[in-house]
Design an enzyme around this catalytic site. Structure first.
Site, PDB file in Angstrom:
ATOM      1  N   ALA A  12       0.648  -1.146  -0.063  1.00 21.93           N
ATOM      2  CA  ALA A  12      -0.088  -0.124  -0.013  1.00 21.93           C
ATOM      3  C   ALA A  12       0.920   1.282  -0.189  1.00 21.93           C
ATOM      4  CB  ALA A  12      -1.017  -0.041   1.213  1.00 21.93           C
ATOM      5  N   ASP A  73      11.780  -2.854  -8.290  1.00 17.04           N
ATOM      6  CA  ASP A  73      12.322  -3.669  -7.237  1.00 17.04           C
ATOM      7  C   ASP A  73      13.450  -2.679  -6.877  1.00 17.04           C
ATOM      8  OD1 ASP A  73      12.827  -6.118  -5.961  1.00 17.04           O
ATOM      9  OD2 ASP A  73      14.650  -6.407  -7.092  1.00 17.04           O
TER      10      ASP A  73
END
Length: 198
Positions: A12, A73
């Site tokens: 989130a 990433d």
């Protein structure tokens, strides 16, 4: 007309970050997370680099949803640990456990002098749609501290102080962190490229 972009993450806080950064440049884009689309089996992050892992996630998201997909990433590269934990940052202690990962890094640095605690947060972002791929990267250099401070952010933020700052990333406001962070840099670069192509 509003267009949709998938962020291949359930995090989130990453979703919030992407929405905050993309909104000014691309106000007509709605950012969805993995919880907003039909479930699919996520591919293991088996790449050797941040770009490799971001690409794996972007390809899976695009293949399963057909939506333009953004994946990132990122991780912590510690000088005294030869750039580790690097791509293994999220599972350095064996699982996705922020507190355990942070404590393991601190334990591994216990005998390293303070002046050798240089580190950087690194991020790679891959955007994939039917027209191809965009890759952007960001890097936030700084140093580690031994006593965690702050309750914002996530991951290694409580022990990381960016160059030119005295507060940890976990003590910065969301806006201040976005302005200097590795992910903020990579996402702003992506937003700039997307805004030019629309």
């Amino acid at each position: 007309m509003t267009s949709q972009v998938l962020l291949a993450s359930r995090n989130a806080k990453k979703l919030g970050e992407l929405r905050r950064i993309l909104a000014p440049a691309l106000p007509s884009v709605e950012v969805l997370g993995l919880d907003d689309v039909a479930s699919y089996d996520e591919v293991p992050e088996s790449g050797a680099t941040f770009v490799d892992n971001a690409r794996i996630k972007a390809q899976a998201g695009f293949a399963h949803t057909g939506l333009p997909t953004v994946a990132d990433d990122s991780g912590l590269a510690v000088d005294a640990l030869n750039g580790m934990p690097g791509v293994l940052s999220a599972r350095w202690a064996g699982a996705h456990d922020d507190a355990a990962n942070l404590q393991l890094v601190l334990a591994q640095l216990a005998d390293v002098p303070d002046e050798r605690l240089g580190a950087a947060f690194v991020c790679a972002v891959v955007y994939l749609d039917a027209d191809g791929e965009i890759v952007t990267e960001g890097r936030m250099p700084g140093r580690l501290i031994r006593d965690p401070r702050g309750d914002g952010g996530f991951g290694y933020d409580p022990i990381f102080v960016a160059d030119g700052h005295t507060e940890t990333s976990a003590q910065l406001s969301a806006a201040d962190k976005d302005a200097i962070s590795h992910r903020g840099q990579a996402l702003r670069a992506l937003a700039a490229q997307l805004s030019r192509s629309r």
